[in-house]
Design an enzyme around this catalytic site. Sequence first.
Site, PDB file in Angstrom:
ATOM      1  N   LYS A 121      48.379  45.662  59.859  1.00 43.32           N
ATOM      2  CA  LYS A 121      48.689  46.119  61.211  1.00 43.32           C
ATOM      3  C   LYS A 121      50.145  46.515  61.337  1.00 43.32           C
ATOM      4  O   LYS A 121      50.482  47.601  61.826  1.00 43.32           O
ATOM      5  CB  LYS A 121      48.339  45.033  62.227  1.00 43.32           C
ATOM      6  CG  LYS A 121      48.515  45.461  63.681  1.00 43.32           C
ATOM      7  CD  LYS A 121      49.882  45.152  64.276  1.00 43.32           C
ATOM      8  CE  LYS A 121      50.107  43.679  64.442  1.00 43.32           C
ATOM      9  NZ  LYS A 121      51.365  43.361  65.195  1.00 43.32           N
ATOM     10  N   ASP A 139      45.561  45.856  66.380  1.00 44.96           N
ATOM     11  CA  ASP A 139      45.948  44.495  66.744  1.00 44.96           C
ATOM     12  C   ASP A 139      44.841  43.893  67.599  1.00 44.96           C
ATOM     13  O   ASP A 139      43.745  44.443  67.700  1.00 44.96           O
ATOM     14  CB  ASP A 139      47.299  44.498  67.474  1.00 44.96           C
ATOM     15  CG  ASP A 139      47.233  45.210  68.821  1.00 44.96           C
ATOM     16  OD1 ASP A 139      46.156  45.764  69.164  1.00 44.96           O
ATOM     17  OD2 ASP A 139      48.246  45.210  69.528  1.00 44.96           O
TER      18      ASP A 139
END
Length: 212
Positions: A121, A139
């Site tokens: 991420k 996320d």
Amino acid sequence: MNRKERFSGILDWFRTNVPIAQSELNFENPYQLLVAVILSAQCTDKRVNMHTPELFQRYPRPELLAAADIEDVYELIKSISFPNNKAAHLIGMAKTLVNEFGSVVPSDPDELVKMPGVGRKTANVIASVIYDKPVIAVDTHVFRVSKRLGLSDATTVEGVEKDLTKGVAPQERPKAHHWILLHGRYICTARAPKCERCHLTPWCRYYNSEKK
């Protein structure tokens, strides 16, 4: 309504109504964004922004952070979630950045994840925000909203990323990440989604099934 129609309607709404979408983390260069994103894991951007000015003033370059004492870094970020781990990650990241990348933040996510504290991420955030790479960072907000809207049925972060990558044109992926993230942060919240304020309900699977 199929997934392709959902993508089309949702993205068209964002294009028209949210032409500007960007990170709410404060930063002035790739190194600062890398530090801020590492700190933002399971922590609000607002709280991170409260602490990074002093951190950046103390360690304006990765070489200085690489040589920092972990207790000194801890003191600067101790009110942020998991400060012990993050202090270690920041110093480890800085050492790798200096020693393996010549203090230049790489643009390739596969290179970025070689640094401590940098997962997929974080790597995708850096690659898309700084280098405009055609990747989408997933996320918790992006994961949740994508599934509620019906843009993905995947049960893993990697699966959601794959579905979003397939549904969003390459040149729009960096902005799409922020569109979905900010929508999740302020409208499609985890515990009590504000469906009455949401303009995506015509395409939202959650609203048109569970909410009715």
